[in-house]
Design a protein around this motif. Sequence first.
Motif, PDB file in Angstrom:
ATOM      1  N   LEU A 182       0.854  -1.178   0.000  1.00 32.91           N
ATOM      2  CA  LEU A 182       0.000   0.000   0.000  1.00 32.91           C
ATOM      3  C   LEU A 182       0.891   1.229   0.000  1.00 32.91           C
ATOM      4  O   LEU A 182       1.927   1.251   0.667  1.00 32.91           O
ATOM      5  CB  LEU A 182      -0.911   0.028   1.225  1.00 32.91           C
ATOM      6  CG  LEU A 182      -2.283  -0.656   1.094  1.00 32.91           C
ATOM      7  CD1 LEU A 182      -2.116  -2.151   0.912  1.00 32.91           C
ATOM      8  CD2 LEU A 182      -3.150  -0.361   2.316  1.00 32.91           C
ATOM      9  N   ASP A 183       0.494   2.231  -0.757  1.00 35.30           N
ATOM     10  CA  ASP A 183       1.290   3.450  -0.816  1.00 35.30           C
ATOM     11  C   ASP A 183       0.363   4.656  -0.808  1.00 35.30           C
ATOM     12  O   ASP A 183      -0.783   4.583  -1.267  1.00 35.30           O
ATOM     13  CB  ASP A 183       2.166   3.459  -2.077  1.00 35.30           C
ATOM     14  CG  ASP A 183       3.237   4.543  -2.022  1.00 35.30           C
ATOM     15  OD1 ASP A 183       3.620   4.932  -0.903  1.00 35.30           O
ATOM     16  OD2 ASP A 183       3.674   4.999  -3.093  1.00 35.30           O
ATOM     17  N   MET A 184       0.871   5.766  -0.282  1.00 38.12           N
ATOM     18  CA  MET A 184       0.085   6.993  -0.161  1.00 38.12           C
ATOM     19  C   MET A 184       0.938   8.183  -0.575  1.00 38.12           C
ATOM     20  O   MET A 184       2.092   8.301  -0.160  1.00 38.12           O
ATOM     21  CB  MET A 184      -0.371   7.177   1.291  1.00 38.12           C
ATOM     22  CG  MET A 184      -1.201   8.427   1.533  1.00 38.12           C
ATOM     23  SD  MET A 184      -1.462   8.754   3.303  1.00 38.12           S
ATOM     24  CE  MET A 184      -0.114   9.910   3.609  1.00 38.12           C
ATOM     25  N   VAL A 185       0.361   9.043  -1.399  1.00 35.98           N
ATOM     26  CA  VAL A 185       1.019  10.303  -1.772  1.00 35.98           C
ATOM     27  C   VAL A 185      -0.001  11.427  -1.557  1.00 35.98           C
ATOM     28  O   VAL A 185      -1.055  11.429  -2.194  1.00 35.98           O
ATOM     29  CB  VAL A 185       1.499  10.294  -3.233  1.00 35.98           C
ATOM     30  CG1 VAL A 185       2.117  11.643  -3.587  1.00 35.98           C
ATOM     31  CG2 VAL A 185       2.504   9.172  -3.471  1.00 35.98           C
ATOM     32  N   PRO A 186       0.285  12.387  -0.660  1.00 30.15           N
ATOM     33  CA  PRO A 186      -0.639  13.507  -0.465  1.00 30.15           C
ATOM     34  C   PRO A 186      -0.615  14.438  -1.679  1.00 30.15           C
ATOM     35  O   PRO A 186       0.431  14.621  -2.317  1.00 30.15           O
ATOM     36  CB  PRO A 186      -0.088  14.219   0.782  1.00 30.15           C
ATOM     37  CG  PRO A 186       0.955  13.318   1.349  1.00 30.15           C
ATOM     38  CD  PRO A 186       1.446  12.467   0.239  1.00 30.15           C
ATOM     39  N   MET A 187      -1.754  15.037  -1.976  1.00 31.23           N
ATOM     40  CA  MET A 187      -1.859  16.005  -3.068  1.00 31.23           C
ATOM     41  C   MET A 187      -2.601  17.234  -2.539  1.00 31.23           C
ATOM     42  O   MET A 187      -3.719  17.111  -2.023  1.00 31.23           O
ATOM     43  CB  MET A 187      -2.627  15.410  -4.256  1.00 31.23           C
ATOM     44  CG  MET A 187      -1.988  14.162  -4.841  1.00 31.23           C
ATOM     45  SD  MET A 187      -2.861  13.543  -6.319  1.00 31.23           S
ATOM     46  CE  MET A 187      -4.449  13.055  -5.601  1.00 31.23           C
ATOM     47  N   TRP A 188      -1.964  18.406  -2.644  1.00 38.16           N
ATOM     48  CA  TRP A 188      -2.621  19.593  -2.108  1.00 38.16           C
ATOM     49  C   TRP A 188      -3.802  19.989  -2.979  1.00 38.16           C
ATOM     50  O   TRP A 188      -3.829  19.732  -4.169  1.00 38.16           O
ATOM     51  CB  TRP A 188      -1.631  20.733  -1.927  1.00 38.16           C
ATOM     52  CG  TRP A 188      -1.129  21.439  -3.136  1.00 38.16           C
ATOM     53  CD1 TRP A 188      -1.859  22.133  -4.048  1.00 38.16           C
ATOM     54  CD2 TRP A 188       0.235  21.570  -3.552  1.00 38.16           C
ATOM     55  NE1 TRP A 188      -1.047  22.692  -5.004  1.00 38.16           N
ATOM     56  CE2 TRP A 188       0.243  22.368  -4.722  1.00 38.16           C
ATOM     57  CE3 TRP A 188       1.461  21.122  -3.053  1.00 38.16           C
ATOM     58  CZ2 TRP A 188       1.414  22.704  -5.397  1.00 38.16           C
ATOM     59  CZ3 TRP A 188       2.623  21.456  -3.721  1.00 38.16           C
ATOM     60  CH2 TRP A 188       2.598  22.226  -4.867  1.00 38.16           C
ATOM     61  N   VAL A 189      -4.786  20.644  -2.346  1.00 41.56           N
ATOM     62  CA  VAL A 189      -5.999  21.040  -3.066  1.00 41.56           C
ATOM     63  C   VAL A 189      -6.010  22.535  -3.358  1.00 41.56           C
ATOM     64  O   VAL A 189      -6.911  23.016  -4.046  1.00 41.56           O
ATOM     65  CB  VAL A 189      -7.270  20.656  -2.269  1.00 41.56           C
ATOM     66  CG1 VAL A 189      -7.246  19.178  -1.896  1.00 41.56           C
ATOM     67  CG2 VAL A 189      -7.431  21.508  -1.016  1.00 41.56           C
ATOM     68  N   PHE A 190      -5.035  23.272  -2.844  1.00 37.47           N
ATOM     69  CA  PHE A 190      -4.990  24.718  -3.087  1.00 37.47           C
ATOM     70  C   PHE A 190      -4.880  24.964  -4.581  1.00 37.47           C
ATOM     71  O   PHE A 190      -3.992  24.423  -5.257  1.00 37.47           O
ATOM     72  CB  PHE A 190      -3.787  25.325  -2.349  1.00 37.47           C
ATOM     73  CG  PHE A 190      -3.796  26.824  -2.322  1.00 37.47           C
ATOM     74  CD1 PHE A 190      -4.674  27.513  -1.503  1.00 37.47           C
ATOM     75  CD2 PHE A 190      -2.931  27.555  -3.120  1.00 37.47           C
ATOM     76  CE1 PHE A 190      -4.681  28.908  -1.473  1.00 37.47           C
ATOM     77  CE2 PHE A 190      -2.930  28.944  -3.106  1.00 37.47           C
ATOM     78  CZ  PHE A 190      -3.812  29.620  -2.274  1.00 37.47           C
ATOM     79  N   SER A 191      -5.768  25.769  -5.113  1.00 37.37           N
ATOM     80  CA  SER A 191      -5.903  25.868  -6.566  1.00 37.37           C
ATOM     81  C   SER A 191      -5.228  27.090  -7.187  1.00 37.37           C
ATOM     82  O   SER A 191      -5.179  27.204  -8.414  1.00 37.37           O
ATOM     83  CB  SER A 191      -7.388  25.882  -6.949  1.00 37.37           C
ATOM     84  OG  SER A 191      -8.056  26.976  -6.331  1.00 37.37           O
ATOM     85  N   ARG A 192      -4.727  27.996  -6.356  1.00 42.03           N
ATOM     86  CA  ARG A 192      -4.091  29.198  -6.899  1.00 42.03           C
ATOM     87  C   ARG A 192      -2.566  29.050  -6.875  1.00 42.03           C
ATOM     88  O   ARG A 192      -2.042  28.214  -6.142  1.00 42.03           O
ATOM     89  CB  ARG A 192      -4.535  30.435  -6.114  1.00 42.03           C
ATOM     90  CG  ARG A 192      -6.032  30.701  -6.247  1.00 42.03           C
ATOM     91  CD  ARG A 192      -6.434  32.013  -5.604  1.00 42.03           C
ATOM     92  NE  ARG A 192      -6.230  32.048  -4.170  1.00 42.03           N
ATOM     93  CZ  ARG A 192      -7.063  31.526  -3.278  1.00 42.03           C
ATOM     94  NH1 ARG A 192      -8.158  30.881  -3.693  1.00 42.03           N
ATOM     95  NH2 ARG A 192      -6.826  31.600  -1.998  1.00 42.03           N
ATOM     96  N   PRO A 193      -1.855  29.862  -7.654  1.00 47.29           N
ATOM     97  CA  PRO A 193      -0.394  29.727  -7.705  1.00 47.29           C
ATOM     98  C   PRO A 193       0.260  29.980  -6.349  1.00 47.29           C
ATOM     99  O   PRO A 193      -0.204  30.816  -5.565  1.00 47.29           O
ATOM    100  CB  PRO A 193       0.023  30.795  -8.726  1.00 47.29           C
ATOM    101  CG  PRO A 193      -1.198  31.056  -9.542  1.00 47.29           C
ATOM    102  CD  PRO A 193      -2.355  30.874  -8.612  1.00 47.29           C
ATOM    103  N   LEU A 194       1.319  29.254  -6.080  1.00 45.60           N
ATOM    104  CA  LEU A 194       2.111  29.439  -4.868  1.00 45.60           C
ATOM    105  C   LEU A 194       3.559  29.693  -5.261  1.00 45.60           C
ATOM    106  O   LEU A 194       4.145  28.902  -6.017  1.00 45.60           O
ATOM    107  CB  LEU A 194       2.046  28.202  -3.966  1.00 45.60           C
ATOM    108  CG  LEU A 194       0.785  27.983  -3.141  1.00 45.60           C
ATOM    109  CD1 LEU A 194       0.850  26.640  -2.437  1.00 45.60           C
ATOM    110  CD2 LEU A 194       0.614  29.104  -2.121  1.00 45.60           C
ATOM    111  N   ALA A 195       4.134  30.766  -4.743  1.00 43.32           N
ATOM    112  CA  ALA A 195       5.532  31.061  -5.040  1.00 43.32           C
ATOM    113  C   ALA A 195       6.438  30.070  -4.310  1.00 43.32           C
ATOM    114  O   ALA A 195       6.161  29.676  -3.170  1.00 43.32           O
ATOM    115  CB  ALA A 195       5.868  32.489  -4.614  1.00 43.32           C
ATOM    116  N   LYS A 196       7.510  29.681  -4.964  1.00 41.76           N
ATOM    117  CA  LYS A 196       8.469  28.775  -4.356  1.00 41.76           C
ATOM    118  C   LYS A 196       9.287  29.521  -3.311  1.00 41.76           C
ATOM    119  O   LYS A 196       9.706  30.662  -3.517  1.00 41.76           O
ATOM    120  CB  LYS A 196       9.385  28.176  -5.416  1.00 41.76           C
ATOM    121  CG  LYS A 196      10.329  27.122  -4.883  1.00 41.76           C
ATOM    122  CD  LYS A 196      11.098  26.453  -6.008  1.00 41.76           C
ATOM    123  CE  LYS A 196      12.014  25.367  -5.465  1.00 41.76           C
ATOM    124  NZ  LYS A 196      12.735  24.651  -6.554  1.00 41.76           N
TER     125      LYS A 196
END
Length: 363
Positions: A274-288
């Motif tokens: 079993l493996d899990m990878v989180p994925m963010w739901v924030f939909s607007r651009p984020l600066a690095k």
Amino acid sequence: MKPVASYLRQHPALEEVVATCQPTRNHSALLDHLRREPALAAARLATTRGDTWLHRRKVFGADGTLVADDHEAWLAEQVARDGGNVRATCARLDNAGYRLSQCKITTLYVVAAGHSGTPSDFLQIEVDLEEEVLDRELRPGGAWRMPRTLDELQREADQGLELPLAQRLPVRPRAYRLRRIVDVEAWLQVADAMEDARREAICGRRYRVTSSETPGATIQTPDELFPGWDRFPAKHRRFFRDWRRSSAAPHRLCDQWVLKLTDWTDPRDGRRSLDMVPMWVFSRPLAKVNAAKGSDYEFYGTLEKLDRRTGVTFGWFFYMLHGNRVEADAGRRVIRAAEAGTIVMPECDYRVLKDWEAEPYGF
């Protein structure tokens, strides 16, 4: 038949309801249907992910009629018709005007939070929006290399010329398909049990250790060789635990993250993983965030700005665990700055960071 995983929630009537629901731009009708199920009353659309396609393609004739639902099975029939002569099949199909469809999939991640407040207490409903159009010509003999076997023909059949935009017409209306409903806490419990079994097997191992400084060999246990190797839980559980013990705790995790969950059994040896990878739901651009830029105070302010933008205190830490907005160097710099007294941060977040420094993890 493959048994249904224990973490999947079954709603037999819902699959048909979803399939008959007419897709809309904001998916409001779908959400209304889902919320009629008592367990899904709090369902909300968290995010969508696209850019995937069904491997299976439909075959259409030159006049637009449907010839076959599965191009690979149909090609196998065509090769059998030619007595196994793949070259003859390619020559025969090349000028017949056949076309292949392509089914684009956009996966909708819908979440329904439970009432316990535990970060992992939520259902994740995965619904695929399928859009199938005519895609390209079937010209197997026109590939850069003539297929020699049925397997090569099946793999290279979709290398024909892509149709002009005006000819990429829908072959059926857009449709939803309910993929699965995952009880996330139940998934974690299965993953925990598997991790416990793995660690128990490791504990039973014995290692023969030799040294150039002393004659002979000693037999040692994993605890003797690698003290503290099992100090921390597996990363799938640790992600949720760190959320709960940090400043992010007042926020619902499923409002910020969904999960790519896989459950795979190796057909060669039957081993399940079993493996899990989180994925963010924030939909607007984020600066690095650049961990090498500015003073400690200015740098930490940049991380706090990310938190304000996403709406989660200490959220930057979880972006550091997965994604390309915050690098691991940021976590190490925050620890150094906190210990030097150039920034002030909550003790609970500092403890989470120190544990991460002692045993880094990420996805």
